[in-house]
Design a protein around this motif. Structure first.
Motif, PDB file in Angstrom:
ATOM      1  N   GLY A   1     -55.828 -27.342 -49.217  1.00 54.90           N
ATOM      2  CA  GLY A   1     -55.825 -27.510 -47.768  1.00 54.90           C
ATOM      3  C   GLY A   1     -54.433 -27.873 -47.302  1.00 54.90           C
ATOM      4  N   PRO A   2     -54.223 -28.008 -46.011  1.00 56.01           N
ATOM      5  CA  PRO A   2     -52.897 -28.346 -45.484  1.00 56.01           C
ATOM      6  C   PRO A   2     -52.472 -29.748 -45.922  1.00 56.01           C
ATOM      7  CG  PRO A   2     -54.542 -28.506 -43.761  1.00 56.01           C
ATOM      8  CD  PRO A   2     -55.228 -27.884 -44.936  1.00 56.01           C
ATOM      9  N   THR A   3     -51.179 -29.932 -46.083  1.00 57.25           N
ATOM     10  CA  THR A   3     -50.646 -31.230 -46.504  1.00 57.25           C
ATOM     11  C   THR A   3     -50.832 -32.252 -45.390  1.00 57.25           C
ATOM     12  OG1 THR A   3     -48.996 -30.148 -47.888  1.00 57.25           O
ATOM     13  CG2 THR A   3     -48.608 -32.453 -47.314  1.00 57.25           C
ATOM     14  N   PRO A   4     -51.479 -33.372 -45.679  1.00 56.98           N
ATOM     15  CA  PRO A   4     -51.702 -34.383 -44.638  1.00 56.98           C
ATOM     16  C   PRO A   4     -50.516 -35.315 -44.477  1.00 56.98           C
ATOM     17  CG  PRO A   4     -52.785 -35.064 -46.660  1.00 56.98           C
ATOM     18  CD  PRO A   4     -52.156 -33.718 -46.948  1.00 56.98           C
ATOM     19  N   LEU A   5     -50.393 -35.873 -43.310  1.00 59.85           N
ATOM     20  CA  LEU A   5     -49.406 -36.915 -43.053  1.00 59.85           C
ATOM     21  C   LEU A   5     -50.059 -38.283 -43.241  1.00 59.85           C
ATOM     22  CD1 LEU A   5     -47.754 -35.504 -39.800  1.00 59.85           C
ATOM     23  CD2 LEU A   5     -46.806 -35.465 -42.116  1.00 59.85           C
ATOM     24  N   PRO A   6     -49.282 -39.287 -43.617  1.00 60.04           N
ATOM     25  CA  PRO A   6     -49.854 -40.630 -43.732  1.00 60.04           C
ATOM     26  C   PRO A   6     -50.530 -41.050 -42.423  1.00 60.04           C
ATOM     27  CG  PRO A   6     -47.659 -40.577 -44.674  1.00 60.04           C
ATOM     28  CD  PRO A   6     -47.851 -39.258 -43.987  1.00 60.04           C
ATOM     29  N   PHE A   7     -51.723 -41.597 -42.542  1.00 61.45           N
ATOM     30  CA  PHE A   7     -52.517 -42.118 -41.443  1.00 61.45           C
ATOM     31  C   PHE A   7     -53.040 -41.006 -40.515  1.00 61.45           C
ATOM     32  CE2 PHE A   7     -53.156 -44.127 -37.241  1.00 61.45           C
ATOM     33  CZ  PHE A   7     -54.149 -45.034 -37.600  1.00 61.45           C
ATOM     34  N   LEU A   8     -52.163 -40.082 -40.085  1.00 59.67           N
ATOM     35  CA  LEU A   8     -52.583 -39.021 -39.166  1.00 59.67           C
ATOM     36  C   LEU A   8     -53.437 -37.967 -39.844  1.00 59.67           C
ATOM     37  CD1 LEU A   8     -49.343 -38.395 -37.071  1.00 59.67           C
ATOM     38  CD2 LEU A   8     -51.397 -39.631 -36.373  1.00 59.67           C
ATOM     39  N   GLY A   9     -53.277 -37.811 -41.147  1.00 60.08           N
ATOM     40  CA  GLY A   9     -54.003 -36.763 -41.836  1.00 60.08           C
ATOM     41  C   GLY A   9     -53.562 -35.396 -41.369  1.00 60.08           C
ATOM     42  N   ASN A  10     -54.522 -34.541 -41.006  1.00 60.69           N
ATOM     43  CA  ASN A  10     -54.211 -33.172 -40.583  1.00 60.69           C
ATOM     44  C   ASN A  10     -54.437 -32.955 -39.086  1.00 60.69           C
ATOM     45  OD1 ASN A  10     -55.509 -32.340 -43.706  1.00 60.69           O
ATOM     46  ND2 ASN A  10     -53.415 -31.802 -43.118  1.00 60.69           N
ATOM     47  N   LEU A  11     -54.190 -33.983 -38.292  1.00 58.85           N
ATOM     48  CA  LEU A  11     -54.395 -33.847 -36.856  1.00 58.85           C
ATOM     49  C   LEU A  11     -53.471 -32.810 -36.232  1.00 58.85           C
ATOM     50  CD1 LEU A  11     -55.061 -37.457 -35.480  1.00 58.85           C
ATOM     51  CD2 LEU A  11     -56.652 -35.557 -35.724  1.00 58.85           C
ATOM     52  N   LEU A  12     -52.365 -32.491 -36.894  1.00 62.49           N
ATOM     53  CA  LEU A  12     -51.469 -31.459 -36.368  1.00 62.49           C
ATOM     54  C   LEU A  12     -52.047 -30.063 -36.589  1.00 62.49           C
ATOM     55  CD1 LEU A  12     -47.953 -32.807 -37.469  1.00 62.49           C
ATOM     56  CD2 LEU A  12     -49.144 -33.112 -35.285  1.00 62.49           C
ATOM     57  N   GLN A  13     -52.915 -29.929 -37.612  1.00 62.96           N
ATOM     58  CA  GLN A  13     -53.512 -28.620 -37.912  1.00 62.96           C
ATOM     59  C   GLN A  13     -54.937 -28.484 -37.360  1.00 62.96           C
ATOM     60  OE1 GLN A  13     -52.244 -30.635 -40.370  1.00 62.96           O
ATOM     61  NE2 GLN A  13     -50.413 -29.563 -41.079  1.00 62.96           N
ATOM     62  N   VAL A  14     -55.607 -29.597 -37.121  1.00 63.53           N
ATOM     63  CA  VAL A  14     -56.996 -29.559 -36.645  1.00 63.53           C
ATOM     64  C   VAL A  14     -57.066 -30.206 -35.265  1.00 63.53           C
ATOM     65  CG1 VAL A  14     -59.381 -30.233 -37.099  1.00 63.53           C
ATOM     66  CG2 VAL A  14     -57.858 -29.688 -39.016  1.00 63.53           C
ATOM     67  N   SER A  15     -57.219 -29.385 -34.248  1.00 65.67           N
ATOM     68  CA  SER A  15     -57.272 -29.882 -32.872  1.00 65.67           C
ATOM     69  C   SER A  15     -58.646 -30.494 -32.598  1.00 65.67           C
ATOM     70  CB  SER A  15     -57.013 -28.738 -31.888  1.00 65.67           C
ATOM     71  OG  SER A  15     -57.329 -29.119 -30.574  1.00 65.67           O
ATOM     72  N   ILE A  16     -58.677 -31.700 -32.064  1.00 62.52           N
ATOM     73  CA  ILE A  16     -59.958 -32.327 -31.765  1.00 62.52           C
ATOM     74  C   ILE A  16     -60.599 -31.734 -30.512  1.00 62.52           C
ATOM     75  CG2 ILE A  16     -59.396 -34.491 -32.903  1.00 62.52           C
ATOM     76  CD1 ILE A  16     -58.836 -35.686 -30.141  1.00 62.52           C
ATOM     77  N   THR A  17     -59.851 -30.950 -29.739  1.00 58.55           N
ATOM     78  CA  THR A  17     -60.417 -30.287 -28.567  1.00 58.55           C
ATOM     79  C   THR A  17     -60.794 -28.837 -28.854  1.00 58.55           C
ATOM     80  OG1 THR A  17     -58.214 -29.657 -27.765  1.00 58.55           O
ATOM     81  CG2 THR A  17     -59.124 -31.745 -26.978  1.00 58.55           C
ATOM     82  N   ASP A  18     -60.396 -28.317 -30.002  1.00 54.68           N
ATOM     83  CA  ASP A  18     -60.713 -26.935 -30.365  1.00 54.68           C
ATOM     84  C   ASP A  18     -60.877 -26.843 -31.883  1.00 54.68           C
ATOM     85  OD1 ASP A  18     -61.271 -24.309 -30.039  1.00 54.68           O
ATOM     86  OD2 ASP A  18     -59.291 -23.707 -29.310  1.00 54.68           O
ATOM     87  N   THR A  19     -61.775 -27.673 -32.407  1.00 53.02           N
ATOM     88  CA  THR A  19     -61.936 -27.808 -33.847  1.00 53.02           C
ATOM     89  C   THR A  19     -62.394 -26.509 -34.487  1.00 53.02           C
ATOM     90  OG1 THR A  19     -62.630 -30.075 -33.385  1.00 53.02           O
ATOM     91  CG2 THR A  19     -62.915 -29.293 -35.625  1.00 53.02           C
ATOM     92  N   TYR A  20     -63.312 -25.820 -33.842  1.00 52.03           N
ATOM     93  CA  TYR A  20     -63.874 -24.590 -34.420  1.00 52.03           C
ATOM     94  C   TYR A  20     -62.779 -23.562 -34.673  1.00 52.03           C
ATOM     95  CZ  TYR A  20     -67.096 -20.684 -35.112  1.00 52.03           C
ATOM     96  OH  TYR A  20     -67.782 -19.621 -35.646  1.00 52.03           O
ATOM     97  N   GLN A  21     -61.911 -23.350 -33.695  1.00 53.84           N
ATOM     98  CA  GLN A  21     -60.828 -22.385 -33.857  1.00 53.84           C
ATOM     99  C   GLN A  21     -59.850 -22.844 -34.942  1.00 53.84           C
ATOM    100  OE1 GLN A  21     -60.688 -19.417 -32.443  1.00 53.84           O
ATOM    101  NE2 GLN A  21     -62.584 -19.798 -31.325  1.00 53.84           N
ATOM    102  N   SER A  22     -59.601 -24.145 -35.018  1.00 56.53           N
ATOM    103  CA  SER A  22     -58.711 -24.681 -36.055  1.00 56.53           C
ATOM    104  C   SER A  22     -59.263 -24.392 -37.437  1.00 56.53           C
ATOM    105  CB  SER A  22     -58.527 -26.190 -35.879  1.00 56.53           C
ATOM    106  OG  SER A  22     -57.942 -26.499 -34.638  1.00 56.53           O
ATOM    107  N   PHE A  23     -60.567 -24.608 -37.614  1.00 49.33           N
ATOM    108  CA  PHE A  23     -61.191 -24.350 -38.907  1.00 49.33           C
ATOM    109  C   PHE A  23     -61.171 -22.864 -39.249  1.00 49.33           C
ATOM    110  CE2 PHE A  23     -64.020 -28.405 -38.896  1.00 49.33           C
ATOM    111  CZ  PHE A  23     -62.946 -29.141 -39.377  1.00 49.33           C
ATOM    112  N   GLN A  24     -61.300 -22.017 -38.243  1.00 50.14           N
ATOM    113  CA  GLN A  24     -61.228 -20.574 -38.492  1.00 50.14           C
ATOM    114  C   GLN A  24     -59.863 -20.186 -39.064  1.00 50.14           C
ATOM    115  OE1 GLN A  24     -62.438 -18.752 -34.694  1.00 50.14           O
ATOM    116  NE2 GLN A  24     -64.213 -17.914 -35.747  1.00 50.14           N
ATOM    117  N   LYS A  25     -58.813 -20.741 -38.500  1.00 55.67           N
ATOM    118  CA  LYS A  25     -57.464 -20.443 -38.988  1.00 55.67           C
ATOM    119  C   LYS A  25     -57.263 -20.960 -40.411  1.00 55.67           C
ATOM    120  CE  LYS A  25     -55.324 -20.468 -34.395  1.00 55.67           C
ATOM    121  NZ  LYS A  25     -54.362 -21.153 -33.487  1.00 55.67           N
TER     122      LYS A  25
END
Length: 494
Positions: free
Chosen positions: A36-60
């Motif tokens: 999976g994408p490399t996570p950042l400390p504490f933030l995790g993968n919030l840069l890759q997984v949008s909380i307002t468009d999670t479905y589209q993020s997971f598709q990518k």
């Protein structure tokens, strides 16, 4: 001074060694999980997984890493399953290992692990087994669940006929009638559509569904260890849930004062009888807290999902009048114009059954879904998921896999029909989940959907206010800024 200097160096070396050890442990654990994408400390993968468009993020992420990948929702890893083969391999092939319920603080803060939906272990197994037995009409008085649905459908038809074909929004009527079915099963009676207490219950269930699906709540669930100490909208769902539970408590008190041990009429009666039978068992799960939590689980889930499916179904049938015409034709042939639809009719109505399944397949109720967790260290596809690892199935992506559905993004009832026009089951249809955590209300929901759709279409033709081509279908139910079930329809008597 030299001793102080040496002690400082020693402290620095110890701290550095500890940080290196933590880093190595974290790297080793991450290397054992799916890529999976490399996570950042504490933030995790919030840069890759949008909380307002999670479905589209997971598709990518699925396109890049495949149908099984790991994302860090905040500081914690989540293994995501995005196709049916992965879901089947996990939830059926290793059903027991994947049978845990992953944490959802927005819900578990109120349930505290009681009930069925958020419970684990022996409590979950015991209460689920009991609930399934009751919902299969075990010991619930003279009226079957089918009769309760038919009765409520009759009230709905009577109400809809009074509109005389004028444009209406069906949302209120459908949510009310579906909620009344679950009220009859749980509490033993229905409410008048204008009852103020009932109207508040409907408002509560809608608001709770919206809140737990909101980006704020998703973010709070990721960082609950910190967010629980701060005020904000992420706590609103808790107070809404508690208000709904207060109503449930009041109904249980009424039932406790007057229920007949020899003649149970509803779910609460059945539970109270079991509770009384196990009074001498100090470890019994049949207690007040579990009863309140189960009633909440069934009432909440039994109102929103079915009513939303019916609303979407009306919208899709207006957009596809040729499908509506075929359903009308099948109703005329099998049921006629006057007899009350029955569940027994379903086997004779393959096209209508296929249409209902296709409506369910297309709807995206939630971008995130309800998480599982592995209850022991589990080897899966060459990776090691340590005990407690959260696993997130994205069932709606399984429903859009061209391997299993020929036209995955199109309303196409033929997905569930064979070459002879008979109904064809598709194992990749997982609207109610899969494995041991599949929705315990599946049989009830399918019964409701069939009886309501056939009752409505037996009585009415669905006429839109705009040309069918102009009807917009937004399939993701609670996507921010969208309210796809707000539309008007003319119900023209047939």
């Amino acid at each position: 001074m030299e001793l102080v200097g040496l002690f400082t160096v020693f402290q620095t070396l110890c701290l550095s060694g500890l940080l290196v050890l933590i880093a190595l442990t974290w790297v080793k654990k991450r290397s054992q999980l799916p890529p999976g994408p490399t996570p950042l400390p504490f933030l995790g993968n919030l840069l890759q997984v949008s909380i307002t468009d999670t479905y589209q993020s997971f598709q990518k992420l699925k396109e890049k890493y495949g149908p099984v990948f790991t994302v860090y929702m905040g500081p914690k890893p989540v293994v995501v399953l995005c196709d049916y083969d992965a879901v089947k391999e996990a939830f059926i092939g290793q059903a027991d290992n994947f049978s845990g319920r992953g944490e959802m603080p927005s819900l578990s803060k109120s349930s505290k692990g009681h009930g069925v939906s958020m419970a684990n272990g022996e409590r979950w197994r015991t209460l689920r087994r009991f609930s399934l037995a009751v919902l299969q009409d075990f010991g619930m008085g003279k009226r079957s669940i089918e009769e309760r649905i038919q009765e409520e459908a009759g009230y709905l038809m009577e109400t809809l006929r009074k509109t005389n074909g004028a444009p209406i929004k069906t949302t209120f009527f459908i949510r009310g009638t579906v909620s009344n079915v679950i009220c009859s099963i749980l509490f033993g009676h229905r409410f008048d559509y204008k009852d103020k207490q009932f109207l508040r219950l409907l408002e509560l269930t809608k608001e709770i569904f919206i809140e737990i699906s909101s980006p704020w709540t998703q973010l709070a669930d990721m960082y609950w260890d910190i967010m629980q100490y701060f005020p904000g909208r992420h706590k609103r769902s808790y107070y809404l849930i508690e208000e709904l539970k207060d109503f449930i408590v009041s109904r249980v008190k009424i039932k406790e004062s007057c229920f007949d041990l020899s003649n149970p009429q509803d779910f609460i009666d059945c539970f109270l009888i079991k509770k009384q039978q196990e009074e001498s068992n100090p470890n019994t799960e049949f207690n007040h807290k579990n009863l309140i939590a189960i009633i909440f689980d069934l009432f909440f889930a039994g109102t929103e999902t079915v009513s939303i499916t019916l609303q979407y179904g009306i919208l899709l049938l207006m957009k596809h009048p040729e499908v509506q015409a075929k359903v009308h034709e099948e109703i005329n042939q099998v049921i006629g114009t006057h007899r009350t639809p029955s569940v027994k009719d379903r086997v004779k109505m393959p096209y209508t059954n296929a249409v209902i399944h296709e409506i369910q397949r297309l709807i995206i109720f939630s971008s995130m879904g309800v998480p599982h967790k592995v209850i022991r260290d589990t080897h899966f596809r060459g990776f090691l998921l340590t005990k407690g690892t959260k696993v997130l199935p994205i069932y709606s992506m399984a429903h859009r896999d061209p391997k299993n559905f020929r036209f995955p993004d199109t309303f196409y009832p033929q997905h569930f029909l064979d070459e002879q026009g008979g109904f064809k089951k598709n194992e990749a249809f997982v609207s109610f989940g899969s494995g041991k955590r599949a929705c315990l209300g599946e049989a009830l929901a399918q019964m409701e959907l069939f009886l309501y759709f056939t009752s409505i279409l037996q009585s009415f033709s669905l006429r839109p206010l705009v040309p069918p081509a102009d009807i917009e279908i937004t399939l993701e139910v609670f996507r921010p800024g969208k309210n796809p079930t707000t539309y008007e329809v003319c119900l023209v008597a047939r």
